[in-house]
Motif scaffolding. Sequence first.
Motif, short mmCIF file in Angstrom:
data_model
loop_
_atom_site.label_atom_id
_atom_site.label_comp_id
_atom_site.label_asym_id
_atom_site.label_seq_id
_atom_site.Cartn_x
_atom_site.Cartn_y
_atom_site.Cartn_z
N VAL A 147 0.90 -1.20 -0.03
CA VAL A 147 -0.10 0.05 0.01
C VAL A 147 0.89 1.32 -0.07
CG1 VAL A 147 -1.70 1.23 1.24
CG2 VAL A 147 -1.95 -1.17 1.16
N CYS A 148 1.74 1.10 0.79
CA CYS A 148 2.91 2.32 0.84
C CYS A 148 3.49 2.71 -0.39
CB CYS A 148 3.94 2.37 2.17
SG CYS A 148 3.04 2.40 3.66
N GLU A 149 4.07 1.69 -0.91
CA GLU A 149 4.78 1.83 -2.19
C GLU A 149 3.79 2.46 -3.38
OE1 GLU A 149 8.26 1.78 -4.82
OE2 GLU A 149 7.97 0.91 -2.56
N SER A 150 2.62 1.99 -3.40
CA SER A 150 1.58 2.43 -4.58
C SER A 150 1.14 3.81 -4.13
CB SER A 150 0.42 1.46 -4.49
OG SER A 150 -0.29 1.57 -3.37
N GLN A 151 1.17 4.12 -2.82
CA GLN A 151 1.02 5.67 -2.49
C GLN A 151 1.92 6.52 -2.30
OE1 GLN A 151 -2.40 6.50 -2.91
NE2 GLN A 151 -2.51 4.50 -3.52
N HIS A 152 3.31 6.25 -2.68
CA HIS A 152 4.49 6.89 -2.44
C HIS A 152 4.89 7.48 -1.05
CE1 HIS A 152 3.87 7.90 -6.98
NE2 HIS A 152 4.03 6.83 -6.81
N VAL A 153 4.27 6.56 0.03
CA VAL A 153 4.75 6.77 1.54
C VAL A 153 5.89 6.08 1.83
CG1 VAL A 153 3.74 6.82 3.72
CG2 VAL A 153 2.15 7.38 1.77
N PRO A 154 6.80 6.77 2.50
CA PRO A 154 7.75 5.95 2.83
C PRO A 154 7.57 4.64 3.92
CG PRO A 154 8.56 8.29 2.83
CD PRO A 154 7.12 8.06 2.47
#
Length: 446
Positions: A147-154
């Motif tokens: 989820v974080c990768e897809s939303q550009h969140v570290p």
Amino acid sequence: MDQGNTSGNARLIDRAVSRRAVLRGAGTGAAVLAGGSLLQACSSGLKGNTKSTGKTITIGFVSPLSGPLAGFAVSDGFVVDTVRKTPKYSGGIKIGSSTYDVKIVVADSQSSTNRASQVAKDLITNDKVDMVLVTSTPEVTNPVASVCESQHVPCVSTVVPWESWYFGRGAKQGDAFKYTTMFFFGVAEFGECFIPMWNRVSNDKVAAGMFPNDADGNAFRAGWPPLMKPAGYRLVDGGAYPDGTTDYTSMISKFKNAKCEIYVNAPLPPDFNVFWKQAAQQGFRPKLATVAKVLLFPADVVALGDLVTNIATDAWWTPTMPYKSSLTGQSAKDLADAFTAATGKQWVQALGSTYSLFEVAYNAFAAVDDPHDHDQVAEQLRKMKFSGMSGALDFTAGPVPGVAIVKPAGVQWKKGTGKFPFELQVVDNSANKDAPIAADLEPTNA
């Protein structure tokens, strides 16, 4: 749920969110591969601006506080409270001429892959986190990281074999996730830890493998034979069984017929408990049992009673390792002693890994111009090198981009000599010389 896991002001997210999964299981990530390049997947449906602003850094922390994996999270509430009180967190993080307050939001994955995806989405959309920290098995780490990768969140993960985290999310050797990194170890390090112990007790060099049909099981099934063959061992695979299996008779018969002296696994903790009790009843008694993903924590050990004596496993952190906090200088022993004093519970090795998640986060934020700039923060994570509560971590060293390796020690559960019925003792330090030997390696079954 044990309220001690969320003691102090650690806020547990338990909002009513959609039951539809953002991702479909540990084997599918929010990244897909095409032409050998790592590409961003389709939108997961998150809407609007997810970046925070202002003078507060918000960190999301996801762990399995309840459910069958809750043993991994016994110390997480204590660690969050401890970190909050450190001067570098309580006093804010100084960046340039500004000081940023730090807010930590704790979420329970409930040991569910779908729930882990949901709380990650919630942290991003509602809390506008600047980073997500996540721990304990691919069932929790993989959906959160995806989820974080897809939303550009570290995002930083730990306590998951790197192969399960990396290949289990769709990557191929050499691919690089931009926003998600992790530290722990993999099958090769398990081999460095377990095989030297096998060599000290085994004659026939036949090993039984209990590997389920999940991210960890499939990584172990693929990774163990290449490690075992050079050492002269043959693997007898019990079969890719589904998680939650309750009858292991056919698997046990297979191991007995092959005269397996060694046993290695990577199951869910409740599944191992069922298997091991049935193995004892049906006469499967390997000379040495070396287990992964299970019997890492005292609560799991107590459930098996005397059947746990001299079962060996890996330890990525112990109070006897000469490591110190990069936040305060506190030693590993001091951290373990403080946990026992505060909770009355026996130390657990998750103390070190969870603590280091917050060390990594602090170092990343302190090195950027804007803590709300996800690209800047992610870049600092990928190039980070430092020493702290888990020893030296180098995210540039590999084996793949963004992965830092921790070296484990070989340990066995021994009868306790004091307050607790069983104690985890270092019996082999072939893989990590920082861990002092505390007891002799003994066969699990004579």
